[in-house]
Design a protein around this motif. Structure first.
Motif, PDB file in Angstrom:
ATOM      1  N   TRP A  72     -31.375  71.613 -40.828  1.00 22.46           N
ATOM      2  CA  TRP A  72     -30.135  71.546 -40.063  1.00 22.46           C
ATOM      3  C   TRP A  72     -30.075  72.479 -38.863  1.00 22.46           C
ATOM      4  O   TRP A  72     -29.693  72.068 -37.760  1.00 22.46           O
ATOM      5  CB  TRP A  72     -28.915  71.792 -40.971  1.00 22.46           C
ATOM      6  CG  TRP A  72     -27.642  71.582 -40.222  1.00 22.46           C
ATOM      7  CD1 TRP A  72     -26.788  72.542 -39.754  1.00 22.46           C
ATOM      8  CD2 TRP A  72     -27.099  70.321 -39.805  1.00 22.46           C
ATOM      9  NE1 TRP A  72     -25.743  71.953 -39.080  1.00 22.46           N
ATOM     10  CE2 TRP A  72     -25.919  70.601 -39.095  1.00 22.46           C
ATOM     11  CE3 TRP A  72     -27.497  68.991 -39.961  1.00 22.46           C
ATOM     12  CZ2 TRP A  72     -25.119  69.587 -38.551  1.00 22.46           C
ATOM     13  CZ3 TRP A  72     -26.704  67.985 -39.408  1.00 22.46           C
ATOM     14  CH2 TRP A  72     -25.540  68.293 -38.710  1.00 22.46           C
ATOM     15  N   TYR A  93     -29.705  66.300 -49.478  1.00 28.81           N
ATOM     16  CA  TYR A  93     -28.337  66.732 -49.156  1.00 28.81           C
ATOM     17  C   TYR A  93     -27.360  65.596 -49.394  1.00 28.81           C
ATOM     18  O   TYR A  93     -27.655  64.444 -49.052  1.00 28.81           O
ATOM     19  CB  TYR A  93     -28.327  67.138 -47.677  1.00 28.81           C
ATOM     20  CG  TYR A  93     -26.976  67.310 -47.035  1.00 28.81           C
ATOM     21  CD1 TYR A  93     -26.437  68.580 -46.846  1.00 28.81           C
ATOM     22  CD2 TYR A  93     -26.240  66.209 -46.603  1.00 28.81           C
ATOM     23  CE1 TYR A  93     -25.200  68.747 -46.239  1.00 28.81           C
ATOM     24  CE2 TYR A  93     -25.007  66.367 -45.992  1.00 28.81           C
ATOM     25  CZ  TYR A  93     -24.489  67.631 -45.812  1.00 28.81           C
ATOM     26  OH  TYR A  93     -23.273  67.787 -45.214  1.00 28.81           O
ATOM     27  N   LYS A 147     -28.438  70.044 -52.000  1.00 31.17           N
ATOM     28  CA  LYS A 147     -27.330  70.775 -51.354  1.00 31.17           C
ATOM     29  C   LYS A 147     -26.149  69.820 -51.334  1.00 31.17           C
ATOM     30  O   LYS A 147     -26.252  68.702 -50.809  1.00 31.17           O
ATOM     31  CB  LYS A 147     -27.737  71.179 -49.931  1.00 31.17           C
ATOM     32  CG  LYS A 147     -26.614  71.790 -49.092  1.00 31.17           C
ATOM     33  CD  LYS A 147     -27.182  72.322 -47.780  1.00 31.17           C
ATOM     34  CE  LYS A 147     -26.097  72.633 -46.756  1.00 31.17           C
ATOM     35  NZ  LYS A 147     -26.669  73.066 -45.464  1.00 31.17           N
ATOM     36  N   CYS A 200     -22.157  73.905 -51.299  1.00 29.36           N
ATOM     37  CA  CYS A 200     -21.789  74.212 -49.923  1.00 29.36           C
ATOM     38  C   CYS A 200     -20.331  73.843 -49.763  1.00 29.36           C
ATOM     39  O   CYS A 200     -19.991  72.663 -49.684  1.00 29.36           O
ATOM     40  CB  CYS A 200     -22.687  73.413 -48.968  1.00 29.36           C
ATOM     41  SG  CYS A 200     -22.316  73.672 -47.234  1.00 29.36           S
ATOM     42  N   ARG A 217     -22.561  78.795 -51.074  1.00 26.22           N
ATOM     43  CA  ARG A 217     -22.220  79.376 -49.786  1.00 26.22           C
ATOM     44  C   ARG A 217     -20.998  80.275 -49.953  1.00 26.22           C
ATOM     45  O   ARG A 217     -20.062  79.935 -50.683  1.00 26.22           O
ATOM     46  CB  ARG A 217     -21.954  78.252 -48.791  1.00 26.22           C
ATOM     47  CG  ARG A 217     -23.239  77.619 -48.250  1.00 26.22           C
ATOM     48  CD  ARG A 217     -23.751  78.363 -47.032  1.00 26.22           C
ATOM     49  NE  ARG A 217     -22.759  78.215 -45.978  1.00 26.22           N
ATOM     50  CZ  ARG A 217     -22.679  77.120 -45.185  1.00 26.22           C
ATOM     51  NH1 ARG A 217     -23.561  76.152 -45.280  1.00 26.22           N
ATOM     52  NH2 ARG A 217     -21.744  77.045 -44.271  1.00 26.22           N
ATOM     53  N   MET A 269     -28.099  79.718 -44.124  1.00 29.06           N
ATOM     54  CA  MET A 269     -29.534  79.674 -43.809  1.00 29.06           C
ATOM     55  C   MET A 269     -29.874  80.603 -42.652  1.00 29.06           C
ATOM     56  O   MET A 269     -29.014  80.965 -41.860  1.00 29.06           O
ATOM     57  CB  MET A 269     -29.909  78.232 -43.482  1.00 29.06           C
ATOM     58  CG  MET A 269     -29.540  77.301 -44.638  1.00 29.06           C
ATOM     59  SD  MET A 269     -29.716  75.557 -44.290  1.00 29.06           S
ATOM     60  CE  MET A 269     -28.420  75.215 -43.105  1.00 29.06           C
ATOM     61  N   ASP A 274     -22.389  69.263 -50.265  1.00 34.42           N
ATOM     62  CA  ASP A 274     -21.522  69.806 -49.215  1.00 34.42           C
ATOM     63  C   ASP A 274     -20.138  69.155 -49.256  1.00 34.42           C
ATOM     64  O   ASP A 274     -20.008  67.930 -49.094  1.00 34.42           O
ATOM     65  CB  ASP A 274     -22.223  69.523 -47.863  1.00 34.42           C
ATOM     66  CG  ASP A 274     -21.625  70.288 -46.715  1.00 34.42           C
ATOM     67  OD1 ASP A 274     -20.527  70.858 -46.876  1.00 34.42           O
ATOM     68  OD2 ASP A 274     -22.253  70.306 -45.645  1.00 34.42           O
ATOM     69  N   ASP A 295     -20.215  78.156 -41.495  1.00 34.65           N
ATOM     70  CA  ASP A 295     -21.563  77.987 -40.955  1.00 34.65           C
ATOM     71  C   ASP A 295     -22.005  79.142 -40.048  1.00 34.65           C
ATOM     72  O   ASP A 295     -21.266  79.571 -39.163  1.00 34.65           O
ATOM     73  CB  ASP A 295     -21.647  76.690 -40.124  1.00 34.65           C
ATOM     74  CG  ASP A 295     -21.520  75.463 -40.987  1.00 34.65           C
ATOM     75  OD1 ASP A 295     -21.106  75.593 -42.174  1.00 34.65           O
ATOM     76  OD2 ASP A 295     -21.806  74.365 -40.503  1.00 34.65           O
ATOM     77  N   CYS A 346     -20.561  65.680 -43.805  1.00 31.47           N
ATOM     78  CA  CYS A 346     -19.948  66.323 -42.631  1.00 31.47           C
ATOM     79  C   CYS A 346     -20.316  65.593 -41.342  1.00 31.47           C
ATOM     80  O   CYS A 346     -19.541  65.571 -40.395  1.00 31.47           O
ATOM     81  CB  CYS A 346     -20.354  67.780 -42.547  1.00 31.47           C
ATOM     82  SG  CYS A 346     -19.689  68.774 -43.888  1.00 31.47           S
ATOM     83  N   ALA A 347     -21.504  64.999 -41.280  1.00 34.70           N
ATOM     84  CA  ALA A 347     -21.903  64.250 -40.084  1.00 34.70           C
ATOM     85  C   ALA A 347     -21.526  62.766 -40.228  1.00 34.70           C
ATOM     86  O   ALA A 347     -22.034  61.922 -39.480  1.00 34.70           O
ATOM     87  CB  ALA A 347     -23.395  64.411 -39.835  1.00 34.70           C
ATOM     88  N   ASP A 354     -31.564  68.063 -44.592  1.00 34.26           N
ATOM     89  CA  ASP A 354     -30.105  68.231 -44.579  1.00 34.26           C
ATOM     90  C   ASP A 354     -29.466  66.896 -44.190  1.00 34.26           C
ATOM     91  O   ASP A 354     -30.046  65.823 -44.405  1.00 34.26           O
ATOM     92  CB  ASP A 354     -29.723  69.393 -43.633  1.00 34.26           C
ATOM     93  CG  ASP A 354     -28.408  70.063 -44.010  1.00 34.26           C
ATOM     94  OD1 ASP A 354     -27.339  69.540 -43.628  1.00 34.26           O
ATOM     95  OD2 ASP A 354     -28.445  71.112 -44.692  1.00 34.26           O
ATOM     96  N   ASP A 355     -28.285  66.953 -43.643  1.00 34.93           N
ATOM     97  CA  ASP A 355     -27.472  65.761 -43.354  1.00 34.93           C
ATOM     98  C   ASP A 355     -28.182  64.795 -42.388  1.00 34.93           C
ATOM     99  O   ASP A 355     -29.050  65.213 -41.631  1.00 34.93           O
ATOM    100  CB  ASP A 355     -26.156  66.248 -42.727  1.00 34.93           C
ATOM    101  CG  ASP A 355     -25.015  65.278 -42.951  1.00 34.93           C
ATOM    102  OD1 ASP A 355     -25.264  64.158 -43.433  1.00 34.93           O
ATOM    103  OD2 ASP A 355     -23.867  65.673 -42.652  1.00 34.93           O
ATOM    104  N   TYR A 398     -18.367  76.475 -48.106  1.00 37.50           N
ATOM    105  CA  TYR A 398     -17.995  77.487 -47.112  1.00 37.50           C
ATOM    106  C   TYR A 398     -17.252  78.688 -47.718  1.00 37.50           C
ATOM    107  O   TYR A 398     -16.533  79.396 -47.022  1.00 37.50           O
ATOM    108  CB  TYR A 398     -17.184  76.833 -45.962  1.00 37.50           C
ATOM    109  CG  TYR A 398     -17.409  75.337 -45.889  1.00 37.50           C
ATOM    110  CD1 TYR A 398     -18.682  74.844 -45.598  1.00 37.50           C
ATOM    111  CD2 TYR A 398     -16.401  74.421 -46.218  1.00 37.50           C
ATOM    112  CE1 TYR A 398     -18.933  73.483 -45.608  1.00 37.50           C
ATOM    113  CE2 TYR A 398     -16.644  73.055 -46.223  1.00 37.50           C
ATOM    114  CZ  TYR A 398     -17.915  72.590 -45.919  1.00 37.50           C
ATOM    115  OH  TYR A 398     -18.165  71.253 -45.945  1.00 37.50           O
TER     116      TYR A 398
HETATM  117  C1  GLA Z   1     -21.839  71.609 -42.904  1.00 40.69           C
HETATM  118  C2  GLA Z   1     -22.761  72.620 -43.600  1.00 40.69           C
HETATM  119  C3  GLA Z   1     -24.017  72.813 -42.764  1.00 40.69           C
HETATM  120  C4  GLA Z   1     -24.714  71.469 -42.584  1.00 40.69           C
HETATM  121  C5  GLA Z   1     -23.756  70.458 -41.972  1.00 40.69           C
HETATM  122  C6  GLA Z   1     -24.354  69.061 -41.958  1.00 40.69           C
HETATM  123  O1  GLA Z   1     -21.345  72.098 -41.702  1.00 40.69           O
HETATM  124  O2  GLA Z   1     -22.099  73.838 -43.806  1.00 40.69           O
HETATM  125  O3  GLA Z   1     -24.883  73.741 -43.388  1.00 40.69           O
HETATM  126  O4  GLA Z   1     -25.187  71.027 -43.831  1.00 40.69           O
HETATM  127  O5  GLA Z   1     -22.541  70.386 -42.693  1.00 40.69           O
HETATM  128  O6  GLA Z   1     -23.478  68.098 -41.458  1.00 40.69           O
END
Ligand code: GLA
Length: 365
Positions: free
Chosen positions: A6, A80, A114, A162, A182, A218, A116, A186, A88-89, A41-42, A164
């Motif tokens: 990511w 992920y 992971k 994840c 987490r 990360m 999220d 981020d 998130c994306a 990741d995403d 936050y």
């Molecule tokens: C969130 C996570 C990031 C990453 C993005 C991917 O913001 O905290 O670490 O995985 O999503 O969309």
């Protein structure tokens, strides 16, 4: 320890990038230094088939083959998803398909997930408006559900939460099956973001231990415009925090300086110390902080952070050796960044640090 797509590739990551990352983890010496997880990741997700089975999108033509490739390099692979309808994306999440997804990941050969929160936060608010306790229960239940789905799928997977740090994740994440969680929003590839996260971990040491770790996000070592000193501070702080070391840089452009910071074996040994006791703040001044961490062999890691934006010499600094477990006020010290034995140091020893720099010492009686 590992690498995640990511922080550098974000939504652009492809199968070829993951294979390249695996190749370079090996050829750069990163794997042998301990970085073994290669985490996608995403943005890998495609649509579900008629039976609801998740498919990867066109960027990842064959996940099983990719996992086999990564495994063939002596590495492990991670994936992920989100407990919500969307990641998130805004790719497909796992809501309503948890068992099916865990089974698919297991069939592909995944070793790490992971998970999220993302769009699930909206579901929580819609189902329980103005009721934070009920929202929190819903969130915990969602993590338990995926944890159980992984167990049922029968393939060991590291479970990375994840969300936050919402609702003081460290208080309940181990109970819902989290191996790491987490603790913050981020990270960004700049000193202010990194150091703010690092310093805000003070007080969390008692929640971490073997098998369940606070995750301050990360690594950004090698990304953005972080200087040599700032990268040293980043790696020093994460090692003091017993944090997961998940690199996030682009290996195809990694220079020797970044590689040597990421693969410093003496520093990694602090991060990975078998006692698994996270370090904590000993003292905070206006422009300096001192942190300590007890180690398995009875020694202590001591880190000094120079937070100043312009000064490069720390004057009148007391090392607080007594507070760090050395009642005599003296200790044998080894500097883990210069790899030098310093002999016996006193509380009044002065270290010269550049702006945003750090010193990491291993202290013995
Ligand atoms: C969130 C996570 C990031 C990453 C993005 C991917 O913001 O905290 O670490 O995985 O999503 O969309």
């Amino acid at each position: 320890m590992g690498w995640n797509s990511w922080n550098w590739f974000a939504g652009k990551v492809t199968d070829a990038d993951i294979r390249k990352a695996a190749d370079l983890l090996v050829s750069s010496g990163m794997r042998d230094a301990g970085y073994v997880y290669v985490n996608i990741d995403d943005t890998w997700q495609g649509k579900r088939d008629a039976n609801g089975v998740i498919q990867a999108n066109e960027k990842f033509p064959d996940m099983k083959a990719l996992a086999d490739y990564v495994h063939s390099k002596g590495l492990k692979i991670g994936i992920y998803s989100s407990p919500g309808p969307q990641t998130c994306a805004r790719y497909e999440g796992s809501l309503g398909h948890e068992e099916q997804d865990a089974k698919t990941y297991a069939e592909w050969g995944m070793d790490y997930l992971k998970y999220d929160l993302c769009s699930f936060g909206k579901n929580m608010k819609e189902e329980h408006p103005n009721d934070p306790d009920a929202q929190n229960k819903m969130m915990r239940d969602a993590y338990v559900k995926m944890h159980n789905a992984i167990l049922k799928a029968g393939r060991p997977m590291v479970f990375s939460l994840c969300q936050y740090g919402f609702d003081q994740s460290w208080q309940w994440a181990p109970e819902v099956g989290g191996n790491l969680w987490r603790t913050t929003d981020d990270i960004r590839a700049n000193y202010d973001s990194m150091i703010l996260i690092g310093l805000s971990q003070a007080g969390l040491s008692k929640f971490a231990g073997p098998g369940h770790w606070n995750d301050p996000d990360m690594l950004e070592v090698g990304n953005g415009k972080m200087t040599h000193e700032e990268n040293i501070s980043h790696m020093t702080m994460w090692s003091m925090l017993a944090a997961p070391l998940i690199a996030g840089n682009n290996f195809t452009e990694m220079n020797d300086d970044v590689r040597s910071i990421l693969t410093n074996k003496e520093v990694i040994a602090i991060d990975q110390d078998m006692l698994g006791k996270q370090g904590d703040r000993v003292w905070a001044g206006e422009e300096t902080e001192i942190w300590s961490r007890p180690l398995a062999d009875g020694s202590v890691a001591l880190a000094i952070f120079n937070l100043s934006h312009d000064r490069n010499v720390m004057r009148g600094l007391r090392l607080h050796l007594k507070e760090a477990g050395f009642p005599s006020g003296t200790a044998h010290a080894r500097d883990l960044w210069t790899h030098k034995d310093l002999g016996v140091i006193k509380d009044t020893n002065v270290f010269t640090m550049q702006r945003h720099g750090a010193v990491l010492l291993k202290l013995t009686k």
